[in-house]
Design a protein around this motif. Structure first.
Motif, short mmCIF file in Angstrom:
data_model
loop_
_atom_site.label_atom_id
_atom_site.label_comp_id
_atom_site.label_asym_id
_atom_site.label_seq_id
_atom_site.Cartn_x
_atom_site.Cartn_y
_atom_site.Cartn_z
N TYR A 89 -4.81 27.93 -9.94
CA TYR A 89 -5.73 26.99 -9.29
C TYR A 89 -6.00 25.77 -10.17
O TYR A 89 -5.90 24.63 -9.70
N LYS A 95 -6.36 23.16 -6.66
CA LYS A 95 -5.86 23.35 -5.30
C LYS A 95 -5.73 24.85 -5.04
O LYS A 95 -4.86 25.52 -5.56
N TRP A 96 -6.65 25.37 -4.23
CA TRP A 96 -6.69 26.80 -3.94
C TRP A 96 -5.83 27.09 -2.72
O TRP A 96 -6.07 26.58 -1.63
N ILE A 97 -4.83 27.94 -2.90
CA ILE A 97 -3.86 28.21 -1.83
C ILE A 97 -3.90 29.66 -1.36
O ILE A 97 -3.05 30.09 -0.57
N ASP A 100 -9.77 31.71 1.91
CA ASP A 100 -11.21 31.74 1.68
C ASP A 100 -11.68 33.12 1.23
O ASP A 100 -12.53 33.22 0.34
N ARG A 171 -15.86 26.97 -0.22
CA ARG A 171 -14.76 26.03 0.04
C ARG A 171 -15.19 25.01 1.08
O ARG A 171 -16.05 25.26 1.92
N LYS A 175 -10.74 20.50 2.17
CA LYS A 175 -10.30 20.42 0.79
C LYS A 175 -9.92 21.81 0.27
O LYS A 175 -10.63 22.78 0.53
N ALA A 176 -8.81 21.87 -0.43
CA ALA A 176 -8.32 23.16 -0.94
C ALA A 176 -8.94 23.45 -2.29
O ALA A 176 -8.29 23.41 -3.33
N CYS A 178 -11.96 25.98 -4.57
CA CYS A 178 -12.68 27.25 -4.62
C CYS A 178 -13.82 27.09 -5.62
O CYS A 178 -13.61 27.13 -6.83
#
Length: 341
Positions: A89, A95-97, A100, A171, A175-176, A178
């Motif tokens: 991340y 960028k959290w992929i 949620d 989140r 926007k990605a 966390c």
């Protein structure tokens, strides 16, 4: 986030400082946290895996306190499994992929590890206090069964205590990211929760630990009948507690609440001069608090005599591997003669 609070409205003249109100927060997070997470994962995984392996090998010899040590290691391992995802991340620029649900589970595992670690360290301190200060009263009462039941209670209380954090937004849909705490809109509610959380999960255990070891230190200084080895154990464990609380736990809780208060100030278009310093301190404390998973294996070394014996035997094992037992058994003079040859 990139904050330029000088453009959000008017500020009180005595509180406004454009240098402290306009700065890029990503530079700190994207450089500092990945490095600390990497160190934590490597040191924590090796230390906890090795310590748990030796504890399980000596399961029949586990005492009351070692039950807490075992649970301490399990809490660390639970969190360490989530660290690689956090590394990805922050290395990728926040960028959290992973979705949620897993974002909330990652943060939940962090909180459970943190407060279970504090809880089990407190249990160890209380057991040490009872065994040293009230040895006759506690004789036969501090059983392994009691330790197991208390451990289950700690897991349950910490889980219940950490559960509300899951219901805060972590989140933005567009926007990605966390969030470590929550979105800006819920900051006031989260600060209230954080203060209660800090009191019950950190301050009370800290006061209990200080009270126990303060009394233990007093007793050790007055009684000459207590064995020297027990005195040394208590001093070593007290040093570990001071290290963990001063490096990992105290800065994190102080800066977490200050950072949340600073965010509330920003929502009111107030720029306080210490905002940048608080944010920097909060990021550093976030990295340091993760190091508790890497530092907790020190408890294994101090609490488990068989682990210390294992460490003392390591030179002999190395000698066996390289077939130099005869060299290792000689005195230093003989060794120097061989080296001269």
């Amino acid at each position: 986030y990139f904050y330029d609070r000088s453009s959000t409205g008017s500020f009180p003249a005595e509180k406004m400082n454009l240098t402290n109100c306009s700065y890029n927060k990503r530079n700190i997070e994207n450089k500092l946290l990945p490095a600390l997470y990497t160190v934590t994962f490597i040191m924590g995984f090796v230390g906890n895996a090795w310590g748990l392996k030796l504890l399980l090998q000596k399961w029949q010899k586990l005492g009351n306190i070692n039950v807490f040590v075992l649970n301490l290691g399990l809490a660390n391992v639970l969190y360490l499994f989530t660290v690689p995802f956090l590394m990805v991340y922050y290395f990728s620029g926040r960028k959290w992929i992973f979705g949620d649900v897993f974002c909330k589970m990652t943060r939940f595992c962090f909180n459970v590890n943190l407060y279970c670690s504090i809880g089990f360290l407190t249990c160890i301190s209380v057991y040490r206090y009872l065994a040293i200060v009230h040895p006759l009263r506690m004789m036969g009462r501090l059983t392994v069964t009691h330790s197991v039941l208390i451990s289950v209670l700690v897991w349950l209380l910490v889980s219940v205590q950490s559960m509300p954090d899951i219901f805060f937004p972590k989140r933005f849909k567009d926007k990605a990211q966390c969030f470590h705490s929550t979105s800006l809109e819920k900051t006031e509610d989260y600060l209230t929760y954080s203060l209660v959380w800090t009191t019950t999960g950190f301050c009370i255990p800290l006061l209990v630990t200080l009270g126990c070891y303060g009394h233990v230190t007093f007793v050790l200084c007055r009684r000459n009948t207590i064995e020297k080895t027990l005195r040394q154990k208590c001093v070593k464990f007290l040093f570990i507690l001071i290290l963990l609380f001063s490096v990992c736990y105290i800065p994190y809780h102080v800066f977490r609440n200050l950072s949340l208060f600073s965010r509330i100030q920003s929502k009111q278009n107030i720029c306080v001069w210490w905002d940048k310093h608080v944010f920097t301190g909060h990021q550093i404390s976030r990295g340091l608090v993760c190091l508790n998973s890497a530092l907790n294996p020190l408890v294994y070394l101090q609490m488990s005599e068989h682990i210390l014996t294992h460490i003392r035997q390591l030179p002999q094992q190395v000698c066996k591997i390289f077939h130099y037992m005869s060299v290792c058994s000689r005195n230093s003079v003989a060794v120097s003669q061989i080296e001269d040859i």
